[in-house]
Design a protein around this motif. Structure first.
Motif, mmCIF file in Angstrom:
data_model
loop_
_atom_site.group_PDB
_atom_site.id
_atom_site.type_symbol
_atom_site.label_atom_id
_atom_site.label_comp_id
_atom_site.label_asym_id
_atom_site.label_seq_id
_atom_site.Cartn_x
_atom_site.Cartn_y
_atom_site.Cartn_z
ATOM 1 N N VAL A 93 -8.036 -0.408 10.679
ATOM 2 C CA VAL A 93 -7.631 0.964 11.001
ATOM 3 C C VAL A 93 -8.042 1.952 9.914
ATOM 4 N N TYR A 94 -7.840 1.576 8.668
ATOM 5 C CA TYR A 94 -7.975 2.547 7.576
ATOM 6 C C TYR A 94 -9.040 2.173 6.538
ATOM 7 N N THR A 95 -8.787 1.062 5.841
ATOM 8 C CA THR A 95 -9.564 0.828 4.624
ATOM 9 C C THR A 95 -11.006 0.427 4.902
ATOM 10 N N SER B 291 2.205 -0.824 13.789
ATOM 11 C CA SER B 291 2.351 0.212 12.765
ATOM 12 C C SER B 291 2.724 -0.343 11.389
ATOM 13 N N ASN B 292 1.892 -0.020 10.391
ATOM 14 C CA ASN B 292 2.227 -0.370 9.007
ATOM 15 C C ASN B 292 3.499 0.359 8.578
ATOM 16 N N HIS B 293 3.664 1.558 9.090
ATOM 17 C CA HIS B 293 4.817 2.382 8.715
ATOM 18 C C HIS B 293 6.132 1.753 9.214
ATOM 19 N N GLY C 80 0.748 -1.233 0.000
ATOM 20 C CA GLY C 80 0.000 0.000 0.000
ATOM 21 C C GLY C 80 0.781 1.287 0.000
ATOM 22 N N ASN C 81 0.176 2.274 0.610
ATOM 23 C CA ASN C 81 0.673 3.639 0.440
ATOM 24 C C ASN C 81 2.023 3.862 1.109
ATOM 25 N N LYS C 82 2.351 3.079 2.127
ATOM 26 C CA LYS C 82 3.621 3.294 2.829
ATOM 27 C C LYS C 82 4.791 3.146 1.872
ATOM 28 N N TRP C 83 4.635 2.248 0.953
ATOM 29 C CA TRP C 83 5.672 2.033 -0.035
ATOM 30 C C TRP C 83 5.927 3.302 -0.844
ATOM 31 N N PHE C 84 4.844 3.900 -1.336
ATOM 32 C CA PHE C 84 4.953 5.128 -2.127
ATOM 33 C C PHE C 84 5.531 6.265 -1.277
ATOM 34 N N LYS C 85 5.075 6.335 -0.032
ATOM 35 C CA LYS C 85 5.501 7.445 0.823
ATOM 36 C C LYS C 85 6.984 7.367 1.175
ATOM 37 N N LEU C 86 7.539 6.152 1.217
ATOM 38 C CA LEU C 86 8.935 6.000 1.654
ATOM 39 C C LEU C 86 9.954 6.202 0.538
ATOM 40 N N HIS D 141 -7.422 1.584 -2.075
ATOM 41 C CA HIS D 141 -7.113 0.568 -1.059
ATOM 42 C C HIS D 141 -5.640 0.711 -0.723
ATOM 43 N N SER D 142 -5.383 1.359 0.404
ATOM 44 C CA SER D 142 -4.007 1.743 0.745
ATOM 45 C C SER D 142 -3.238 0.640 1.451
ATOM 46 N N GLY D 143 -3.817 -0.559 1.547
ATOM 47 C CA GLY D 143 -3.092 -1.691 2.135
ATOM 48 C C GLY D 143 -3.364 -1.810 3.627
ATOM 49 N N GLY D 144 -2.312 -2.096 4.391
ATOM 50 C CA GLY D 144 -2.458 -2.115 5.841
ATOM 51 C C GLY D 144 -3.028 -3.385 6.425
ATOM 52 N N LEU D 145 -3.177 -4.414 5.604
ATOM 53 C CA LEU D 145 -3.847 -5.630 6.100
ATOM 54 C C LEU D 145 -3.069 -6.300 7.226
ATOM 55 N N CYS E 126 -9.878 8.438 -0.156
ATOM 56 C CA CYS E 126 -8.837 7.693 0.554
ATOM 57 C C CYS E 126 -9.012 7.864 2.051
ATOM 58 N N ALA E 127 -8.409 6.945 2.820
ATOM 59 C CA ALA E 127 -8.343 7.095 4.270
ATOM 60 C C ALA E 127 -7.225 8.079 4.588
ATOM 61 N N ALA E 128 -7.361 8.780 5.703
ATOM 62 C CA ALA E 128 -6.331 9.745 6.088
ATOM 63 C C ALA E 128 -5.928 9.560 7.545
ATOM 64 N N GLY E 129 -4.623 9.379 7.731
ATOM 65 C CA GLY E 129 -4.041 9.359 9.080
ATOM 66 C C GLY E 129 -3.315 10.670 9.285
ATOM 67 N N THR E 130 -2.085 10.735 8.771
ATOM 68 C CA THR E 130 -1.350 12.010 8.805
ATOM 69 C C THR E 130 -1.794 12.955 7.692
ATOM 70 N N GLY E 131 -2.485 12.410 6.670
ATOM 71 C CA GLY E 131 -2.902 13.234 5.531
ATOM 72 C C GLY E 131 -1.846 13.335 4.431
ATOM 73 N N THR E 132 -0.742 12.644 4.602
ATOM 74 C CA THR E 132 0.333 12.715 3.595
ATOM 75 C C THR E 132 -0.134 12.142 2.259
ATOM 76 N N MET E 133 -0.788 10.981 2.308
ATOM 77 C CA MET E 133 -1.310 10.379 1.066
ATOM 78 C C MET E 133 -2.343 11.308 0.427
ATOM 79 N N LEU E 134 -3.243 11.827 1.233
ATOM 80 C CA LEU E 134 -4.268 12.742 0.720
ATOM 81 C C LEU E 134 -3.617 13.916 -0.014
HETATM 82 C C1 PLP Z 1 -0.682 4.859 6.943
HETATM 83 C C2 PLP Z 1 -1.893 4.424 6.223
HETATM 84 C C3 PLP Z 1 -2.870 5.340 5.795
HETATM 85 C C4 PLP Z 1 -2.805 6.806 6.110
HETATM 86 O O1 PLP Z 1 -1.879 7.487 5.347
HETATM 87 P P1 PLP Z 1 -1.520 8.984 5.692
HETATM 88 O O2 PLP Z 1 -0.622 9.392 4.603
HETATM 89 O O3 PLP Z 1 -0.804 8.960 7.029
HETATM 90 O O4 PLP Z 1 -2.756 9.761 5.796
HETATM 91 C C5 PLP Z 1 -3.960 4.873 5.102
HETATM 92 N N1 PLP Z 1 -4.097 3.563 4.853
HETATM 93 C C6 PLP Z 1 -3.202 2.654 5.250
HETATM 94 C C7 PLP Z 1 -3.453 1.233 4.977
HETATM 95 C C8 PLP Z 1 -2.061 3.041 5.951
HETATM 96 O O5 PLP Z 1 -1.186 2.120 6.357
#
Ligand code: PLP
Length: 297
Positions: free
Chosen positions: A251-253, A66-68, A37-43, A279-283, A165-173
């Motif tokens: 948590v997210y999806t 933590s997925n991160h 998921g998104n952690k890959w793109f963010k890193l 679907h940002s992953g996180g399973l 999308c789901a938002a935690g920190t909002g970085t993906m958004l």
């Molecule tokens: C971390 C995470 C998010 C949230 O991403 P942010 O960039 O922090 O908003 C959404 N979905 C999944 C599955 C994550 O692991």
């Protein structure tokens, strides 16, 4: 690195779609069973930057599920870098699957008592002689946002009118807003309770131009707060799996998909809308649940 971006696919969701709107999901969860998921793109760009700066070690923060953390451990290893994770809370005799995986990927784990953990600046200061390359919790920051902007290039997403999308920190958004085409509206579903500074945190990752693009954040789908998963949510996850064959995380999806269904039922979208859910992953986070809570893993 994960070479398999082509594993990412768009899947149609017939039970979310109606006569008026069509709904699809971008399955970033198919990237990798653990580091999805998104952690890959963010890193991505953090790692590039660390290598360019000749850093040896990536340091970051996160909780026991933590997925991160697990994504950072894996990505650092793939990039030939060491990693160290500052983990919230006490060391446990029965570590979470997340921390076991992170440790198997070579991450050193340092446990920080909850009170101290809040003061990230202090932790970074105490470690300042180590020459670590620091990545903020959840990958929040400009390189994270830039990486997330590549998500919409993982498939042909040009025809969608609304992207959720789901938002935690909002970085993906923020990354999705950056790469949104004219006419595309981005909607973030906040998974934290009363995270009212989120808009500001997203805006601070955007240029003045991107701030003008249509995006919004909804704060009423957190189901009680971060990682809270009442029976109603678990039932929804089981139902989504049965009907659409899409696994979700607590948590997210799951909260994103629930929100999407609710918004569609409330006629939030104009007729003819083409909606894309990310679907940002996180399973892997579901490993915090008792066995057999969900019919998928
Ligand atoms: C971390 C995470 C998010 C949230 O991403 P942010 O960039 O922090 O908003 C959404 N979905 C999944 C599955 C994550 O692991």
């Amino acid at each position: 690195m994960i070479e398999s971006l082509e594993k990412i696919a768009i899947q149609h969701l017939p039970h979310f779609s109606t006569q008026d709107v069509q709904v699809d999901i971008l399955r970033l969860d198919l990237l990798h069973p653990i580091v999805s998921g998104n952690k890959w793109f963010k890193l991505k760009y953090y790692l590039e930057d660390a290598l360019a700066q000749n850093k040896k070690t990536i340091a970051t923060f996160g909780g026991a599920y933590s997925n991160h953390i697990v994504a950072t451990a894996y990505a650092a290893k793939e990039a030939g870098l060491q990693s160290i994770g500052f983990i919230r809370g006490e060391i446990s005799a029965t570590p979470s699957a997340t921390l076991r995986d992170a440790s198997n990927y070579g991450m050193d784990l340092v446990f920080i008592e909850r009170e101290l953990y809040r003061d990230k600046e202090m932790i970074m200061l105490a470690e300042s002689k180590q020459g670590f390359y620091w990545v903020m919790e959840g990958g929040y920051g400009e390189p994270g946002s830039k990486g997330a902007a590549d998500i919409l290039q993982a498939a042909d997403t040009r025809a969608y009118s609304h992207i959720l999308c789901a938002a935690g920190t909002g970085t993906m958004l923020s990354g999705l807003v950056r790469s949104a085409l004219p006419g595309q509206e981005i909607i973030g579903i906040s998974v934290l309770k009363n995270h009212m500074t989120l808009e500001k945190e997203v805006l601070s990752l955007l240029t003045n131009e991107d701030r003008m693009k249509p995006f919004s954040i909804l704060h009423n789908y957190h189901f009680g707060g971060y990682a809270k998963h009442p029976p109603e949510l678990i039932a929804f996850m089981r139902d989504t799996w049965a009907k659409e064959n899409v696994p979700t995380d607590i948590v997210y999806t799951s909260k994103l998909l629930f929100a999407a269904k609710d918004l569609i039922a409330a006629n939030r979208f104009p007729g003819g809308a083409r909606i894309l859910l990310i679907h940002s992953g996180g399973l892997q986070g579901n490993t915090s649940l008792p066995p057999n809570t969900l019919p998928f893993s």
